[in-house]
Design a protein around this motif. Structure first.
Motif, short mmCIF file in Angstrom:
data_model
loop_
_atom_site.label_atom_id
_atom_site.label_comp_id
_atom_site.label_asym_id
_atom_site.label_seq_id
_atom_site.Cartn_x
_atom_site.Cartn_y
_atom_site.Cartn_z
N SER A 178 0.83 -1.21 0.00
CA SER A 178 0.00 0.00 0.00
C SER A 178 0.86 1.26 0.00
O SER A 178 0.59 2.21 -0.74
CB SER A 178 -0.92 0.01 1.22
OG SER A 178 -1.76 -1.12 1.24
N SER A 219 -7.21 6.14 3.06
CA SER A 219 -6.98 4.85 2.44
C SER A 219 -6.93 3.76 3.49
O SER A 219 -6.72 4.02 4.67
CB SER A 219 -5.67 4.85 1.64
OG SER A 219 -4.58 5.16 2.50
N GLN A 268 -3.85 -2.41 1.48
CA GLN A 268 -4.24 -3.46 0.56
C GLN A 268 -3.87 -4.82 1.13
O GLN A 268 -2.96 -4.95 1.93
CB GLN A 268 -3.53 -3.27 -0.79
CG GLN A 268 -3.83 -1.93 -1.45
CD GLN A 268 -2.96 -1.72 -2.69
OE1 GLN A 268 -2.03 -2.47 -2.94
NE2 GLN A 268 -3.27 -0.69 -3.44
#
Length: 241
Positions: free
Chosen positions: A67, A198, A201
Motif C-alpha cells: 500500500s 486509504s 491493501q
C-alpha cells in the motif's frame, strides 16, 4: 573521513533489491574504516529511501508495504533506494531525513503470513507431507518457534520480530496498521506527499481470521513475539489488560 552524500545510495534499475555499484562501494568503504568509527548502523535493515522527499522507511513485511509503495508510485514520490534488503546504512548521512515504520498486532501479522506464505503458496518449499501438516496454523507456529526470530539475516522477513526490523534508536514515527488511514496521512504530511484516506491493501483484518485462534496459538505467538508486544504495547494474547 567525510560523511557520504546520501544520494549516492540508490537501487539498480531493474533490480530494486540491490544498491548500485557506487552505493555498494561506499558501504564497503565505510565498513573498512572499522566498527569503532560508528559510520554505519550496527544492524542491517530492509530500507526504502527517497532523496527527493527525504525519508527513510524501515519496511516491516506483512505491514502495508504494498500500500505504501503503491501510494508513492501513484503520487510521484521517487524511491531512490527501492527495496534494499538487509542493508547497514550511514547514520550521519540521514540525520535530517524523516524516518518511519509501520507495525501491527503480532498475532494478526503471524496469521496473515501463514495464510499468504503457507496456505496460498508454498513459499518455504516444504515437502508435500510437511506442507500438508503446515495447513494447521498451530503446526506452523511450532515450526516457527524453533527459529531465532531476532536473527537478520537468518530468519525470513515475514516472521522476523517487527522490533528487529526497525532502528528503534533512530525512528521518528511508528504507525499502526490498525489506524493506518490516520497514521499514514501523518506520514504524508511529514514527507510532503499528497494524502488520501486509504486502507491497506491485502490486509487480514485485525481480529478477523484469528479471532477464533486457539489457546495454543495465542500462547505460542505471545512467547515468540514477546519483545514486539512489550515494545509496541499491543495486548498480549491470553493475558488480561
Amino acid at each position: 573521513m567525510s560523511s557520504p552524500d546520501p544520494q549516492v545510495f540508490r537501487t539498480r534499475p531493474g533490480n530494486r533489491r540491490r544498491l548500485t555499484p557506487p552505493g555498494e562501494a561506499e558501504l564497503d568503504r565505510l565498513a573498512a574504516a572499522g566498527e569503532a568509527s560508528g559510520w554505519l548502523s550496527p544492524l542491517a535493515y530492509n530500507l526504502t529511501v527517497s532523496h527527493s522527499h527525504r525519508f527513510v522507511w524501515y519496511r516491516v513485511a506483512k505491514v502495508a508495504t504494498r500500500s505504501i509503495r503503491h501510494h508513492c508510485e501513484t503520487h510521484g514520490v521517487t524511491l531512490d533506494v527501492d527495496h534494499a534488503m538487509r542493508v547497514r546504512y550511514p547514520l550521519a548521512s540521514y540525520d535530517d531525513y524523516f524516518t518511519f515504520a509501520f507495525v501491527r498486532d503480532p498475532l494478526d501479522r503471524f496469521v496473515s503470513a501463514w495464510h499468504d506464505k503457507v496456505v496460498d503458496h508454498n513459499y518455504y518449499d516444504f515437502d508435500a507431507a510437511t506442507h500438508a501438516r503446515m495447513q494447521s496454523v498451530e503446526e506452523f507456529a511450532r515450526w516457527t518457534a524453533t527459529h531465532d526470530l531476532a536473527a537478520v539475516p537468518g530468519t525470513d522477513q515475514h516472521l522476523t520480530l517487527q522490533s528487529r526490523m526497525i532502528d528503534l534508536n533512530r525512528v521518528d514515527f511508528v504507525g499502526r496498521l490498525e489506524t493506518f488511514g490516520r497514521d499514514f496521512a501523518e506520514v504524508c504530511v511529514r514527507i510532503g506527499a499528497p494524502s488520501e484516506p486509504s486502507a491497506p491493501q491485502n490486509q487480514t483484518a485485525p481480529g478477523g481470521r484469528d479471532r477464533q485462534a486457539s489457546d495454543e496459538l495465542r500462547a505460542l505467538v505471545a512467547r515468540m513475539y514477546r519483545r514486539d508486544y512489550q515494545v509496541f504495547g499491543y495486548p498480549v494474547p491470553g493475558e488480561s489488560a
